[in-house]
Scaffold this active site. Structure first.
Site, short mmCIF file in Angstrom:
data_model
loop_
_atom_site.label_atom_id
_atom_site.label_comp_id
_atom_site.label_asym_id
_atom_site.label_seq_id
_atom_site.Cartn_x
_atom_site.Cartn_y
_atom_site.Cartn_z
N ASP A 156 0.83 -1.20 0.00
CA ASP A 156 0.00 0.00 0.00
C ASP A 156 0.88 1.26 0.00
OD1 ASP A 156 -2.65 1.41 0.55
OD2 ASP A 156 -1.52 1.99 2.32
N GLU A 169 1.66 -0.51 -4.98
CA GLU A 169 0.73 0.57 -5.31
C GLU A 169 1.63 1.79 -5.49
OE1 GLU A 169 -3.40 2.50 -3.65
OE2 GLU A 169 -1.78 2.20 -2.22
#
Length: 712
Positions: A344, A380
């Site tokens: 993330d 990401e």
């Protein structure tokens, strides 16, 4: 209570049970004293001084302590927030290396290091009665010979899902298994994944996390889980068998079952920040142990650097913070047998000082690590800081969520002019983003929808977000949805609108599964899952976010279509090449490995690529033009295909190209077909299937895609 204490060892960090007792080790450079706090079943606390310290690691071995023991720490040290020091022995602290955590925090004021309304004033209220506990776990588990599946990227189809959301509403699961790791391993769920044909589940955060204080105050919760407080512990709430360490065994059993079904497990991990928030956040663990070591502090160290939008950023410039991340990754790979990680806001991990640096220490450590480097690594590739959008800029070992793929494909199918050139790049693996750095098409993790944003159903049903349920006056969530409601906002009984929505979903899914790269599906899209237009359902732990298995019958044709697309991809390597197209003749022929044609069947000119009115095209995919061999070094041969794409609102005539491309073509897929759309099953072409020859004209329905296979 008397507790026998031996010196123990500084490594491994955390609480490590060896069959005779448990070694405890905690890093803190700031500490002046460290107390280990043991709790019995009645909640009574016994404190044990960790008198041994080596290299700022405080440690002891307790021969009487075994699995199931609850514990925490109290760290004595300086409290001077103006200098970034926030030690406070009144606060019970979680072990950063805890393998299991039991129960939630209750957000009592004592959990905070200051008095409410007076952030400069220290609070000495004891937090133990309101804090969760760490748990010593039994590391032994019968893996029954389980090994990593090591499915190659180019053969992978990823299914992004939520442990609780996927299973809590499944009617075939016993109530006690719904919403749990054991529920995800239930035959009814595994069989659905196998019928679809996905090769990996990418689980939204399962590291121990806490609900944000502000959400609890509003009667909501952090459903997504991007609020980690324990990087080694599986989230206790997803365990059916108990939270005194049983969650670890349950998670392992889930992984083992999925591996037996041929499905890899990828974890969505949040190493960029923790649940302790900004300078007004609680003191739960890292802040009280060694605030400057674990967090990026601002020029005024009373405050935190925030590249994540959550209040803090983990300090990857500090060796012990880096060690924490790497130890966590190795633990999940070695001890929990997971197959990969999706990071993330990974750009935050690349910030050495301010700018994103692809040569940052974190990437160096991953590159040389013999365990982590061999797992799937998915970034990401952005954060919220300046220069944080880094799609295409990660090192060669990494793959990336390709946000440009998502945006381009959405724009193309909703009819945005001038997107045909970029659509071609995304369809063929985004060589403009990845080839120059030595990466392959599978560096691109392609997706149309993900947890963050509209579901597929909502993407074709809403023009704007509808996030009122979040209690933020619809101000949260992105406004850049690139969606099209097909004529009516939200639910409708209009048969024409409903038919168009289903066709658009088939178009988007077909594009995804026929693109070079690694396709990622959002759980429930194959079942018509809707969030009623909410594109930011992070706080909705309810029916709004959960997969509604009751829609399975209504959308059975969509489910079947999705599964057939995945099988088509698996059976035809021309759609999952390991190298980029070259656009040149192959193997001594005059045919390129790929050719771009106008609807009239002629090669696209430079003018047609840039003309604003050009929106439709035909793509020739040469099955004889696959350069890479198979695993045994043998040449890879496949059928050749014509992909005809009509994103316009009117029927459009397409001409089959000249004889040099093929003599006979047969329908393979047509998204205008309201059922499965695929006329060929397992390579068997029906005798009744229509045949087309060179220069034949085929009419494509509005907003449709058609795939023809060369049958010579």
């Amino acid at each position: 209570m008397f507790v026998e204490v031996w010196p123990g060892t500084p490594y491994p960090l955390g609480a490590t049970y060896d069959g005779t007792g448990t070694n405890f080790a905690l890093f803190s450079e700031l500490a002046e004293r460290v107390e280990l706090c043991l709790f019995d079943d009645a909640g009574a606390e016994t404190r044990v001084e960790l008198a041994e310290v080596d290299g700022f690691i405080w440690h002891a071995f307790l021969p009487s302590v075994g699995p199931g023991q609850r514990y925490g720490y109290r760290v004595h040290g300086p409290y001077d927030p103006a200098r970034g020091h926030r030690s406070n022995s009144a606060k019970l602290l979680l072990d950063p290396y805890a393998k299991a955590v039991e129960g939630p925090v209750d957000w009592d004021e004592s959990l905070f290091g200051y008095r409410f309304g007076r952030p400069w004033e220290r609070s000495d209220a004891d937090s133990a009665a309101h804090q969760t506990r760490c748990v010593v776990v039994n590391p032994y588990f019968d893996w029954r010979g389980d090994r990593p599946l090591r499915i190659p990227y180019h053969e992978s189809v990823v299914y992004e899902t939520h442990v609780r959301g996927l299973t809590i509403g499944h009617p075939e699961l016993p109530p006690e298994l719904r919403g749990t790791y054991a529920g995800l391993a239930h035959p009814a769920v595994v069989e659905h994944l196998q019928r679809l044909g996905v090769t990996a589940v990418e689980l939204m955060p399962v590291h121990e996390f806490v609900n944000d204080h502000h959400l609890v105050q509003r009667g909501l919760s952090n459903y997504w889980g991007y609020n980690t407080i324990g990087f080694f512990a599986p989230h206790h709430r997803y365990a059916a068998q108990g939270t005194r360490g049983q969650q670890v065994a349950e998670f392992k059993a889930m992984v083992r079952t999925l591996h037996e079904a041929g499905i890899e497990v990828i974890l969505d991990v949040v190493y960029n920040h923790t649940a302790e928030g900004n300078h007004l956040g609680p003191t739960l663990s890292f802040r009280g142990i060694d605030n400057p070591a674990y967090y990026r502090l601002a020029a005024d160290p009373f405050y935190y650097v925030d590249y994540t939008g959550t209040g803090n950023t983990l300090n990857v410039r500090h060796p012990h913070a880096l060690q924490l991340i790497m130890d966590s990754l190795r633990y999940w790979a070695i001890e929990m047998h997971v197959d990969g990680f999706r990071f993330d806001l990974a750009a935050a991990l690349a910030r050495e000082f301010h700018d994103v640096d692809r040569l940052a220490a974190f990437f160096d450590l991953v590159q040389q690590d013999p365990v982590v480097s061999q797992r799937k690594l998915i970034a990401e590739p952005w954060d919220i800081g300046a220069g944080g959008y880094q799609v295409g800029n990660f090192p060669p070992l990494w793959t990336e969520w390709n946000g440009r793929y998502r945006d381009t494909v959405r724009d193309f199918w909703r009819g945005t002019p001038g997107t045909i050139g970029e659509f071609a790049s995304r369809l063929t693996g985004s060589s403009d983003l990845y080839e120059s750095s030595g990466r392959r098409p599978y560096a691109s993790i392609n997706f149309i929808t993900a947890h963050d944003g509209f579901t597929l159903q909502d993407l074709v049903s809403y023009n704007t977000k509808h996030n009122e349920a979040n209690g933020e006056n619809n101000a949260d969530g992105t406004n850049d949805n690139r969606s099209w409601n097909c004529g009516v906002e939200g639910p409708t009984d209009d048969a024409a609108v409903l038919a168009l929505r289903e066709r658009q979903k088939r178009n988007l899914l077909a594009t995804l599964l026929l693109s070079q790269g690694v396709p990622m599906l959002l759980a429930g899209d194959e079942l018509g899952r809707t969030q009623d237009g909410n594109n930011n359902a992070y706080c909705q732990d309810n029916e709004l976010s959960w997969v509604d298995w009751g829609r399975a019958a209504q959308f059975s044709e969509l489910t079947e279509f999705t599964g057939r697309l995945i099988r088509l991809r698996r059976e035809h390597p021309v759609f999952r090449r390991r190298r980029f197209f070259e656009g040149r003749p192959v193997r001594g022929t005059n045919l390129e490995d790929i050719a771009w044609l106008t609807p009239a069947g002629e090669l696209m000119s430079d003018h047609e690529w840039t003309a604003g009115h050009a929106r439709a095209l035909t793509v020739f995919l040469n099955g004889e033009g696959i350069p890479e061999p198979d695993r045994r070094g043998r040449p890879v041969r496949d059928d050749s295909f014509l992909l005809m794409v009509n994103p316009t609102p009117a029927p459009l005539s397409f001409t089959v190209p000249g004889i040099e491309y093929g003599t006979t073509w047969t329908d393979y897929l047509d998204t205008a077909d309201h059922t499965t759309g695929i006329t060929v099953a397992a390579g068997a072409i029906p005798a009744s299937a229509p045949r087309y020859g060179p220069r034949d004209v085929i009419t494509l329905e509005p907003h449709s895609l058609r795939l023809l296979i060369c049958t010579h």
